[in-house]
Design a protein around this motif. Structure first.
Motif, PDB file in Angstrom:
ATOM      1  N   UNK A  37       0.854  -1.161  -0.063  1.00  0.00           N
ATOM      2  CA  UNK A  37       0.026  -0.112   0.190  1.00  0.00           C
ATOM      3  C   UNK A  37       0.932   1.299  -0.047  1.00  0.00           C
ATOM      4  N   UNK A  38       1.914   1.449   0.786  1.00  0.00           N
ATOM      5  CA  UNK A  38       2.826   2.406   0.980  1.00  0.00           C
ATOM      6  C   UNK A  38       3.653   2.615  -0.333  1.00  0.00           C
ATOM      7  N   UNK A  39       4.107   1.716  -0.773  1.00  0.00           N
ATOM      8  CA  UNK A  39       4.932   1.534  -2.380  1.00  0.00           C
ATOM      9  C   UNK A  39       4.097   2.062  -3.453  1.00  0.00           C
ATOM     10  N   UNK A  40       2.734   1.381  -3.473  1.00  0.00           N
ATOM     11  CA  UNK A  40       1.914   1.884  -4.522  1.00  0.00           C
ATOM     12  C   UNK A  40       1.490   3.277  -4.554  1.00  0.00           C
ATOM     13  N   UNK A  41       1.763   4.248  -3.591  1.00  0.00           N
ATOM     14  CA  UNK A  41       1.552   5.438  -3.446  1.00  0.00           C
ATOM     15  C   UNK A  41       2.584   6.437  -4.315  1.00  0.00           C
ATOM     16  N   UNK A  42       3.696   5.779  -4.509  1.00  0.00           N
ATOM     17  CA  UNK A  42       4.784   6.644  -5.226  1.00  0.00           C
ATOM     18  C   UNK A  42       4.354   7.124  -6.575  1.00  0.00           C
ATOM     19  N   UNK A  44       6.607   7.381  -9.787  1.00  0.00           N
ATOM     20  CA  UNK A  44       7.438   6.717 -10.303  1.00  0.00           C
ATOM     21  C   UNK A  44       7.462   6.792 -11.981  1.00  0.00           C
ATOM     22  N   UNK A  45       8.587   7.352 -12.495  1.00  0.00           N
ATOM     23  CA  UNK A  45       8.458   7.560 -13.907  1.00  0.00           C
ATOM     24  C   UNK A  45       9.176   6.353 -14.505  1.00  0.00           C
ATOM     25  N   UNK A  46       8.286   5.701 -15.740  1.00  0.00           N
ATOM     26  CA  UNK A  46       8.612   4.572 -16.397  1.00  0.00           C
ATOM     27  C   UNK A  46       9.836   5.037 -17.417  1.00  0.00           C
ATOM     28  N   UNK A  47      10.372   4.077 -17.597  1.00  0.00           N
ATOM     29  CA  UNK A  47      11.651   4.138 -18.553  1.00  0.00           C
ATOM     30  C   UNK A  47      12.909   3.420 -18.203  1.00  0.00           C
ATOM     31  N   UNK A  48      13.800   3.885 -19.055  1.00  0.00           N
ATOM     32  CA  UNK A  48      15.302   3.143 -18.350  1.00  0.00           C
ATOM     33  C   UNK A  48      15.866   3.941 -17.268  1.00  0.00           C
ATOM     34  N   UNK A  49      16.440   3.331 -16.489  1.00  0.00           N
ATOM     35  CA  UNK A  49      17.104   3.715 -15.534  1.00  0.00           C
ATOM     36  C   UNK A  49      18.420   3.259 -15.128  1.00  0.00           C
ATOM     37  N   UNK A  50      19.508   4.007 -14.932  1.00  0.00           N
ATOM     38  CA  UNK A  50      20.757   3.544 -14.472  1.00  0.00           C
ATOM     39  C   UNK A  50      20.925   3.718 -13.085  1.00  0.00           C
ATOM     40  N   UNK A  83      21.708  -1.214 -15.907  1.00  0.00           N
ATOM     41  CA  UNK A  83      20.562  -0.517 -16.621  1.00  0.00           C
ATOM     42  C   UNK A  83      19.296  -1.533 -16.225  1.00  0.00           C
ATOM     43  N   UNK A  84      17.973  -0.794 -16.304  1.00  0.00           N
ATOM     44  CA  UNK A  84      16.948  -1.464 -16.165  1.00  0.00           C
ATOM     45  C   UNK A  84      15.893  -0.802 -16.855  1.00  0.00           C
ATOM     46  N   UNK A  85      14.838  -1.454 -17.177  1.00  0.00           N
ATOM     47  CA  UNK A  85      13.530  -0.757 -17.861  1.00  0.00           C
ATOM     48  C   UNK A  85      12.432  -0.999 -17.023  1.00  0.00           C
ATOM     49  N   UNK A  86      11.938   0.298 -16.577  1.00  0.00           N
ATOM     50  CA  UNK A  86      10.819   0.197 -15.720  1.00  0.00           C
ATOM     51  C   UNK A  86       9.584   0.549 -16.521  1.00  0.00           C
ATOM     52  N   UNK A  87       8.767  -0.622 -16.791  1.00  0.00           N
ATOM     53  CA  UNK A  87       7.655  -0.417 -17.653  1.00  0.00           C
ATOM     54  C   UNK A  87       6.424   0.389 -16.847  1.00  0.00           C
ATOM     55  N   UNK A  88       5.481   0.968 -17.743  1.00  0.00           N
ATOM     56  CA  UNK A  88       4.444   1.655 -17.241  1.00  0.00           C
ATOM     57  C   UNK A  88       3.675   1.068 -16.124  1.00  0.00           C
ATOM     58  N   UNK A  89       3.414  -0.406 -16.354  1.00  0.00           N
ATOM     59  CA  UNK A  89       2.502  -1.303 -15.487  1.00  0.00           C
ATOM     60  C   UNK A  89       3.602  -1.341 -14.136  1.00  0.00           C
ATOM     61  N   UNK A  90       4.816  -1.610 -14.046  1.00  0.00           N
ATOM     62  CA  UNK A  90       5.582  -1.560 -13.097  1.00  0.00           C
ATOM     63  C   UNK A  90       5.634  -0.513 -12.277  1.00  0.00           C
ATOM     64  N   UNK A  91       5.860   0.729 -13.060  1.00  0.00           N
ATOM     65  CA  UNK A  91       5.752   1.959 -12.296  1.00  0.00           C
ATOM     66  C   UNK A  91       4.554   2.322 -11.564  1.00  0.00           C
ATOM     67  N   UNK A  92       3.242   1.726 -12.009  1.00  0.00           N
ATOM     68  CA  UNK A  92       1.998   1.801 -11.262  1.00  0.00           C
ATOM     69  C   UNK A  92       1.815   0.921 -10.242  1.00  0.00           C
ATOM     70  N   UNK A  93       2.524   0.060 -10.105  1.00  0.00           N
ATOM     71  CA  UNK A  93       2.556  -0.862  -9.113  1.00  0.00           C
ATOM     72  C   UNK A  93       3.888  -1.541  -8.663  1.00  0.00           C
TER      73      UNK A  93
END
Length: 180
Positions: A37-42, A44-50, A83-93
């Motif tokens: 619950x706490x984490x899903x309030x973030x 977070x921008x999807x995209x490639x992260x370093x 480097x990792x890719x955070x998808x929109x779905x991962x950013x939302x959850x």
């Protein structure tokens, strides 16, 4: 070790923002549901992260006789960048991704507080990755939707060996995910 450090860095990256931490019901125990619950309030921008982790200090007691004294010095200053890719779905959850890493490492969240862009958390892990022993991981730092910067301290051991590792971790969104 690098997988552990990345999992720990992911924890800070994906935290929520609450003034009272993740123990929403105040019972002194932070449940999986409370952290999700706490984490899903973030935000977070999807995209490639370093993500970068640097080992700042290492202390190991109880090494077998004959172990080179330079082994700890050789670990200090090691930098791992991934480097990792955070998808929109991962950013939302983001809670789901964290708990997949937590289950793999057999960790329990002891403290999880994120407010005003600051993170302070602690996890206790047992037999991580099938290796015997216990480890406590404490993190403090700053976070935002497109970056994070923190310090980590990992303390633990097994079979008469005790270690304490301090590290710095940072991450930044660097752009869109590469097209495969």
């Amino acid at each position: 070790m690098n997988k552990l450090l990345f999992s720990v860095a992911a924890l800070s990256l994906m935290g929520g923002c609450s003034d009272k931490g993740a123990d929403h019901d105040g019972d002194g125990k932070i449940t999986t549901a409370e952290v999700i619950e706490e984490m899903n309030e973030v935000t977070l921008e999807p995209g490639e992260w370093e993500n970068t982790v640097e080992i700042v200090d290492v202390a190991i007691d109880g090494l077998p006789e004959g172990t080179p004294a330079s082994i700890m010095d050789s670990m200090k200053g090691q930098v791992t960048t991934t480097k990792s890719c955070i998808t929109e779905e991962e950013a939302e959850n983001p809670g789901a991704q964290f708990f997949a890493a937590q289950a793999q490492n057999n960790c329990e969240v002891k403290k999880f507080d994120m407010s005003g862009g600051a993170v302070s958390s602690e996890m206790a892990c047992r037999n991580m990755g099938g290796s015997p022993g216990d480890m406590t991981i404490a993190m403090d730092g700053q976070y935002g939707p497109s970056s994070y910067d923190m310090t980590m301290n990992m303390e633990g051991g097994a079979s008469g060996i005790k270690m304490n590792i301090s590290a710095k971790s940072s991450g930044n969104r660097i752009g869109s995910c590469p097209v495969e």
